[in-house]
Design a protein around this motif. Structure first.
Motif, short mmCIF file in Angstrom:
data_model
loop_
_atom_site.label_atom_id
_atom_site.label_comp_id
_atom_site.label_asym_id
_atom_site.label_seq_id
_atom_site.Cartn_x
_atom_site.Cartn_y
_atom_site.Cartn_z
N GLY A 31 0.82 -1.22 0.00
CA GLY A 31 0.00 0.00 0.00
C GLY A 31 0.85 1.27 0.00
O GLY A 31 0.39 2.34 -0.39
N TRP A 32 2.10 1.14 0.45
CA TRP A 32 3.01 2.29 0.49
C TRP A 32 3.82 2.43 -0.79
O TRP A 32 4.46 3.47 -1.00
N PHE A 33 3.85 1.39 -1.61
CA PHE A 33 4.70 1.42 -2.82
C PHE A 33 4.43 2.66 -3.68
O PHE A 33 5.38 3.34 -4.10
N PRO A 34 3.14 2.99 -4.00
CA PRO A 34 2.91 4.16 -4.85
C PRO A 34 3.49 5.44 -4.25
O PRO A 34 4.04 6.27 -4.97
N ALA A 35 3.38 5.60 -2.93
CA ALA A 35 3.94 6.80 -2.30
C ALA A 35 5.47 6.82 -2.46
O ALA A 35 6.06 7.84 -2.81
N TYR A 36 6.11 5.67 -2.22
CA TYR A 36 7.58 5.61 -2.41
C TYR A 36 7.94 5.98 -3.86
O TYR A 36 8.90 6.71 -4.10
N PRO A 54 -4.04 3.87 -1.77
CA PRO A 54 -2.76 4.56 -2.01
C PRO A 54 -2.87 6.09 -2.07
O PRO A 54 -2.02 6.79 -1.53
N LYS A 55 -3.94 6.60 -2.71
CA LYS A 55 -4.05 8.06 -2.87
C LYS A 55 -4.26 8.72 -1.50
O LYS A 55 -3.65 9.74 -1.18
N LYS A 56 -5.10 8.08 -0.68
CA LYS A 56 -5.36 8.61 0.68
C LYS A 56 -4.07 8.60 1.51
O LYS A 56 -3.77 9.55 2.24
N LEU A 57 -3.30 7.52 1.37
CA LEU A 57 -2.03 7.43 2.11
C LEU A 57 -1.05 8.50 1.65
O LEU A 57 -0.43 9.19 2.47
N TYR A 58 -0.94 8.68 0.32
CA TYR A 58 -0.02 9.69 -0.23
C TYR A 58 -0.39 11.08 0.29
O TYR A 58 0.49 11.85 0.72
N GLU A 59 -1.67 11.39 0.29
CA GLU A 59 -2.11 12.72 0.76
C GLU A 59 -1.87 12.89 2.26
O GLU A 59 -1.50 13.97 2.72
N TYR A 60 -2.02 11.81 2.99
CA TYR A 60 -1.72 11.85 4.43
C TYR A 60 -0.22 12.16 4.66
O TYR A 60 0.13 12.98 5.51
N LEU A 61 0.64 11.53 3.85
CA LEU A 61 2.08 11.78 4.00
C LEU A 61 2.43 13.21 3.59
O LEU A 61 3.25 13.87 4.25
N LEU A 62 1.78 13.70 2.53
CA LEU A 62 2.01 15.10 2.12
C LEU A 62 1.61 16.05 3.25
O LEU A 62 2.34 17.00 3.55
N ASP A 63 0.48 15.78 3.90
CA ASP A 63 0.04 16.61 5.03
C ASP A 63 1.06 16.57 6.17
O ASP A 63 1.38 17.60 6.76
#
Lengths: 225, 225
Positions: A168-173, A208-217
């Motif tokens: 689930g983290w791969f797209p953010a990486y 993945p999109k929700k996780l990416y936005e959480y990391l951006l925040d």
């Protein structure tokens, strides 16, 4: 006889982004274990139950089984496999194969999360070195997987769960580090796609999109640029 | 039928200072397992056997059992307990107690060596912080030990082996960090003295003065002041 809440049954103290917590959901779903998930308010408002259940690290995940807490995801994963051994055994039966599975699960634990954190949190040399190392780690894992269906052979098991919880983290990486896992380690990606066909895995991983936005925040909040 | 050297039997690739290696010697002695020790020339002249047996980390200890290598000391310790279960079982039988023992052994592994290394290798703030943290770790362990004879209760076991393998390093930590374990955590010291009464432990640990002088030499070689 009445029981206090939490005295019987299985409770998982959870946080939706955590690969360490997702592992346990996958394992318990594979074994058809019923459990209640309690979402913690991380990092600033941890529950008294979490602080009392994991006084050493004060971190999720914690599994509370019949009122008794167990901490650290690999310790819990092994516990789940020992307490509910009859359906979907995760570790192989013979000691040598168990040792090999334990070695690779430990390798994943020592490498992936820390390198991934450096990738999304840090910049400059630390970021670049972590990106290079994460790709080396994935290639090492690809070598271990070889032509097998799953890490243990034909059956989804311990090492698969340890690694797929990061999928689930791969797209953010990929976005933060500007690379493609598909290009760099296609066999790992093919393996991951086999894994997410399982309902247990598909259900557990974050969007993945929700996780990416959480990391951006988080990067904005902590001014990590 | 003749066997090639190493094809049958138990070989430990070893280095005399290593607490990780000493654990395995203690465990095998407790279980009366015969093994051959091969001393490696660390760090500059590692044997082909080591490089081939542990291609991921290229580090000792490695246990080679009937020609098959196993790496990482806690993985090996668990393997030893599973392959030779009848004498001196190291992990308790029930899953919850096993999980608690695994948790504490993992805690020791995550903390003691790295903090100890910062104590003898580094100076200034890194050294001071590591000293403070190591004492906190030892006090946490003292809390877990409580009034028990050994970590698991009356019987010497998994957590005892994980921790006592550092006891040979304690005098060096004390000299480099200018503190006394006896003053800071007397119950841990009383426990350690109970452990070294066992022949398995006493035989495995390095001579403290020799270890301290070895570390002093390393500091000179790498100019660590």
């Amino acid at each position: 006889m009445e029981e206090e809440k939490g005295e019987k049954g299985v409770i998982l103290l959870d946080f939706w982004t955590s690969p360490f917590s997702q592992r346990l959901k996958i394992a318990m779903d594979e074994k058809n274990v019923e459990f209640e998930c309690i979402e913690e308010d991380i990092p600033n408002n941890k529950s008294q139950l979490l602080l009392k259940s994991n006084p050493v690290y004060k971190k999720i995940p914690v599994l509370i089984h019949d009122g008794k807490p167990i901490c650290e995801s690999m310790v819990i994963l092994r516990y789940i496999d020992e307490v509910w051994p009859h359906q979907a055994p995760l570790l192989p039966a013979d000691p040598y194969s168990r040792a090999i599975a334990s070695f690779w699960a430990d390798f994943i634990d020592k490498k992936v999360y820390d390198l991934g954190t450096k990738i999304w949190m840090r910049s400059g040399e630390v970021h670049e070195t972590a990106k290079k190392e994460l790709l080396e780690v994935m290639k090492t894992l690809e070598g271990e997987l070889g032509e097998k269906e799953f890490f243990g052979g034909d059956v989804f098991g311990f090492v698969d769960i340890a690694l797929v919880s990061f999928y689930g983290w791969f797209p953010a990486y990929e976005i933060f580090a500007k690379f493609s896992f598909e290009e760099e380690c296609p066999k790992i990606m093919a393996w991951a796609k086999r894994c997410v066909q399982r309902e247990s895995v598909c259900k557990a991983l974050p969007e993945p999109k929700k996780l990416y936005e959480y990391l951006l925040d988080l990067k904005k909040t902590y001014n990590l640029y």
